[in-house]
Design a protein around this motif. Sequence first.
Motif: not given
Ligand SMILES: O=C(O)C1=N[C@H](C(=O)O)C[C@H](O)C1
Length: 268
Positions: A99-101, A122-125, A154-162, A164-167, A212-217, A238-240
């Motif tokens: 869980t992140t956030g 881990a914010p990203n497994y 970049a993440h999908h439209r349903h993500k509630v925290d910003a 991301s934990g990975t960022a 978008i599943v999850g992208e980080h730069t 990949t996370f699971a």
């Molecule tokens: O909410 C997600 O989907 C993801 N969350 C994690 C995060 O906040 O870093 C990891 C992944 O990017 C997908």
Amino acid sequence: MTRIGILGAGGRMGRELIQAVAARPGAELAAAVVRPGSAMLGRDAGELAGTGTLGVTLGDDPAAAAAASDVLIDFTLPAAFDTNLAAARAARVPITVGTTGLDGRQLGALETAAREIPVVFAPNYSSGVTLACRLAALAARALGDEFDVEIIEAHHRHKVDAPSGTARRLGEVVAGALGRDLDAVACYGREGHTGARDAQTIGFQSIRGGDIVGEHTVLFAGEGERIEITHRASSRRTFAGGAVRAACWLVAQPPGRYGMEEVLGLTD
Ligand SMILES: O=C(O)C1=N[C@H](C(=O)O)C[C@H](O)C1
Ligand SMILES: NC(=O)C1=CN([C@@H]2O[C@H](COP(=O)(O)OP(=O)(O)OC[C@H]3O[C@@H](n4cnc5c(N)ncnc54)[C@H](OP(=O)(O)O)[C@@H]3O)[C@@H](O)[C@H]2O)C=CC1
């Protein structure tokens, strides 16, 4: 056989985790927990996740899940985290947290629990992000203060925290490598007359849209050149898979707080 209890079983990650447990030799699903009052209560977890019947009924009690499991995996939201961690602690069962956030108090509670039970957080497994963190630290040390650092996710439209934990984790890693205090130098988005960029700033930009599943730069921008370290996840599998691997590893560890680097044996 490692008996695994999944908290947040009805969510996007929860369903992937049920599949990943079913696919992993030596692991079995012992419990699957959804939100109290959920319409999914009483359904078979395997049928929900598309693996076929597993004989595990979706419940709403993290304590009962802890009692039935060798290890718990939590992929919920911060609002559910306190109850889930308390259940693991009371039953003295290791917990793998995705869980992140989480806020500062909750991260502190994780540290306290880790004195009594094994905890991996881990914010990203994904193995790729674990490696990207290493590469970002290496680049930051090599490039130093001459290069500006911006982290774009970049993440999908349903993500509630910003962000991301990975960022955030990438920011912590880069700040650590540069000897900066992230809280003091972080800049979350920009708008209006911002003034020129402060050289110490570590910037964060969050994009939300579609599936978008999850992208980080991590962008290192200098005079005349720039370097980008990018990770793109194309499947939640990949996370699971990483989280289930971490859970199976965790049951053999003494109490303590671990990360994906320890799980992958990258601590040197
Ligand atoms: O909410 C997600 O989907 C993801 N969350 C994690 C995060 O906040 O870093 C990891 C992944 O990017 C997908
Ligand atoms: N570490 C990693 O590698 C990754 C971490 N994540 C993180 O995992 C978490 C879950 O992501 P995702 O599966 O996409 O999110 P979802 O919203 O799909 O799933 C969250 C689940 O938690 C349940 N839940 C929420 N609040 C409560 C509560 N108060 N009590 C009990 N259950 C609750 C939800 O139930 P309901 O549906 O009924 O609301 C839902 O089933 C997020 O924090 C995300 O950032 C995601 C991917 C990878």
